[in-house]
Structure formats: structure tokens, C-alpha cells
Design a protein around this motif. Sequence first.
Motif, mmCIF file in Angstrom:
data_model
loop_
_atom_site.group_PDB
_atom_site.id
_atom_site.type_symbol
_atom_site.label_atom_id
_atom_site.label_comp_id
_atom_site.label_asym_id
_atom_site.label_seq_id
_atom_site.Cartn_x
_atom_site.Cartn_y
_atom_site.Cartn_z
ATOM 1 N N SER A 33 0.690 -1.014 0.042
ATOM 2 C CA SER A 33 -0.043 -0.161 0.261
ATOM 3 C C SER A 33 0.976 1.174 -0.075
ATOM 4 O O SER A 33 1.860 1.282 0.588
ATOM 5 C CB SER A 33 -0.999 0.000 1.225
ATOM 6 O OG SER A 33 -0.287 0.362 2.447
ATOM 7 N N TRP A 52 0.576 -4.422 -10.767
ATOM 8 C CA TRP A 52 -1.047 -4.177 -11.107
ATOM 9 C C TRP A 52 -1.395 -3.070 -9.993
ATOM 10 O O TRP A 52 -0.974 -3.274 -8.643
ATOM 11 C CB TRP A 52 -1.783 -5.221 -10.938
ATOM 12 C CG TRP A 52 -3.314 -5.191 -11.031
ATOM 13 C CD1 TRP A 52 -3.986 -5.232 -12.242
ATOM 14 C CD2 TRP A 52 -4.245 -4.841 -9.985
ATOM 15 N NE1 TRP A 52 -5.445 -4.871 -11.946
ATOM 16 C CE2 TRP A 52 -5.450 -4.908 -10.616
ATOM 17 C CE3 TRP A 52 -4.098 -4.710 -8.726
ATOM 18 C CZ2 TRP A 52 -6.635 -4.441 -9.814
ATOM 19 C CZ3 TRP A 52 -5.374 -4.489 -7.952
ATOM 20 C CH2 TRP A 52 -6.375 -4.332 -8.831
ATOM 21 N N LEU A 54 -4.279 -0.192 -8.129
ATOM 22 C CA LEU A 54 -5.595 0.125 -7.931
ATOM 23 C C LEU A 54 -5.555 1.097 -6.934
ATOM 24 O O LEU A 54 -4.782 1.424 -5.941
ATOM 25 C CB LEU A 54 -6.312 -0.884 -7.072
ATOM 26 C CG LEU A 54 -7.610 -0.541 -6.635
ATOM 27 C CD1 LEU A 54 -8.618 -0.071 -7.630
ATOM 28 C CD2 LEU A 54 -8.029 -1.515 -5.664
ATOM 29 N N LEU A 56 -7.152 3.311 -4.724
ATOM 30 C CA LEU A 56 -8.445 3.242 -3.742
ATOM 31 C C LEU A 56 -9.178 4.343 -3.376
ATOM 32 O O LEU A 56 -10.515 4.241 -3.071
ATOM 33 C CB LEU A 56 -8.159 2.209 -2.397
ATOM 34 C CG LEU A 56 -7.405 0.797 -2.561
ATOM 35 C CD1 LEU A 56 -6.757 0.598 -1.100
ATOM 36 C CD2 LEU A 56 -8.802 0.188 -2.918
ATOM 37 N N SER A 73 -10.616 7.260 -7.878
ATOM 38 C CA SER A 73 -10.802 6.207 -6.788
ATOM 39 C C SER A 73 -11.399 5.321 -7.628
ATOM 40 O O SER A 73 -12.382 5.509 -8.447
ATOM 41 C CB SER A 73 -11.712 6.730 -5.771
ATOM 42 O OG SER A 73 -11.110 7.612 -5.044
ATOM 43 N N GLY A 74 -11.141 4.115 -7.614
ATOM 44 C CA GLY A 74 -11.482 2.828 -8.356
ATOM 45 C C GLY A 74 -10.825 2.403 -9.478
ATOM 46 O O GLY A 74 -11.056 1.348 -9.960
ATOM 47 N N ASP A 75 -10.039 3.351 -10.126
ATOM 48 C CA ASP A 75 -9.509 3.227 -11.358
ATOM 49 C C ASP A 75 -7.957 2.042 -10.964
ATOM 50 O O ASP A 75 -7.496 2.281 -10.005
ATOM 51 C CB ASP A 75 -8.609 4.333 -12.108
ATOM 52 C CG ASP A 75 -9.699 5.214 -12.434
ATOM 53 O OD1 ASP A 75 -10.855 4.700 -12.826
ATOM 54 O OD2 ASP A 75 -9.206 6.437 -12.969
ATOM 55 N N TYR A 76 -7.833 1.154 -12.037
ATOM 56 C CA TYR A 76 -6.540 0.403 -11.918
ATOM 57 C C TYR A 76 -6.146 0.164 -13.376
ATOM 58 O O TYR A 76 -6.505 0.681 -14.030
ATOM 59 C CB TYR A 76 -7.091 -0.931 -11.498
ATOM 60 C CG TYR A 76 -8.270 -1.669 -12.122
ATOM 61 C CD1 TYR A 76 -7.682 -2.819 -13.079
ATOM 62 C CD2 TYR A 76 -9.374 -1.560 -11.814
ATOM 63 C CE1 TYR A 76 -8.632 -3.379 -13.826
ATOM 64 C CE2 TYR A 76 -10.474 -2.421 -12.588
ATOM 65 C CZ TYR A 76 -9.804 -3.274 -13.547
ATOM 66 O OH TYR A 76 -10.890 -4.141 -14.371
ATOM 67 N N TRP A 96 -2.854 3.737 -2.609
ATOM 68 C CA TRP A 96 -2.811 3.068 -3.604
ATOM 69 C C TRP A 96 -2.674 1.328 -2.980
ATOM 70 O O TRP A 96 -2.187 1.288 -2.008
ATOM 71 C CB TRP A 96 -1.584 3.237 -4.510
ATOM 72 C CG TRP A 96 -1.242 4.359 -4.701
ATOM 73 C CD1 TRP A 96 -0.740 5.496 -4.358
ATOM 74 C CD2 TRP A 96 -1.427 4.961 -6.336
ATOM 75 N NE1 TRP A 96 -0.598 6.692 -5.028
ATOM 76 C CE2 TRP A 96 -0.928 6.384 -6.154
ATOM 77 C CE3 TRP A 96 -1.716 4.328 -7.248
ATOM 78 C CZ2 TRP A 96 -1.299 7.019 -7.493
ATOM 79 C CZ3 TRP A 96 -2.064 4.986 -8.427
ATOM 80 C CH2 TRP A 96 -1.744 6.452 -8.549
ATOM 81 N N CYS A 98 -0.871 -2.028 -4.449
ATOM 82 C CA CYS A 98 0.004 -2.306 -5.663
ATOM 83 C C CYS A 98 0.386 -3.711 -5.515
ATOM 84 O O CYS A 98 0.784 -4.335 -4.318
ATOM 85 C CB CYS A 98 1.288 -1.409 -5.774
ATOM 86 S SG CYS A 98 1.032 0.288 -5.815
#
Length: 102
Positions: A33, A52, A54, A56, A73-76, A96, A98
Amino acid sequence: MTHIDNLYKMPNPTENNEIFSTLFHNETLKIESIRSNLKTPGELYDQDQDEWVLLLEGEAKLEIGTQTREMISGDYLFLPKHTLHRVLSTSENALWLCIFSS
């Protein structure tokens, strides 16, 4: 023994800093994180692992290769190893998740 922690209770960094916390790590996988509060561009990364990511919480602007991408927020996204990238800026509350794999 099993340990329970909470991503949302981690401290916020001061301006133009990030706080990295490894949540899990073994030979092939690392979960991290990151709390970000960047107003100026961060470090340019060229990593030996796939990543990868995200977002949060918060907003962020990234430089990936020659492109600039905005995240909310929510994009990855997935960054194959050796994809040059950096965080250009974030909101003060960016969080984040990761996942890195070899």
C-alpha cells in the motif's frame, strides 16, 4: 499468528512525500500500500516486476512512457515490467494498492 490491520488507518504523508507499506511478500508476489501526497513529480520507475495498481482513494496524474493519464478512486491499471512510469501529482489523500509479480 494471523495479524489484522487496516489500510484506511495508516497515516497520511506530508506534502511531496509517500509512505510505502509492504502488506505481503514471498518469492514471486509482493502486495504494497502507498499513501501519496505529491504536488511535484515523483521518482521515475523502471521495475523488474509486473505491477498491477489500484487507486483506492483520491486522484492522481501519472506519466506512463510518453503518455499522461489521470486516475480517480476505483481506477486500476497493469504496468508490464520495464514500463517507464512516474506519479506526477496526487490529491493529499491518495491511497494505492499495488501488486508486484516476478
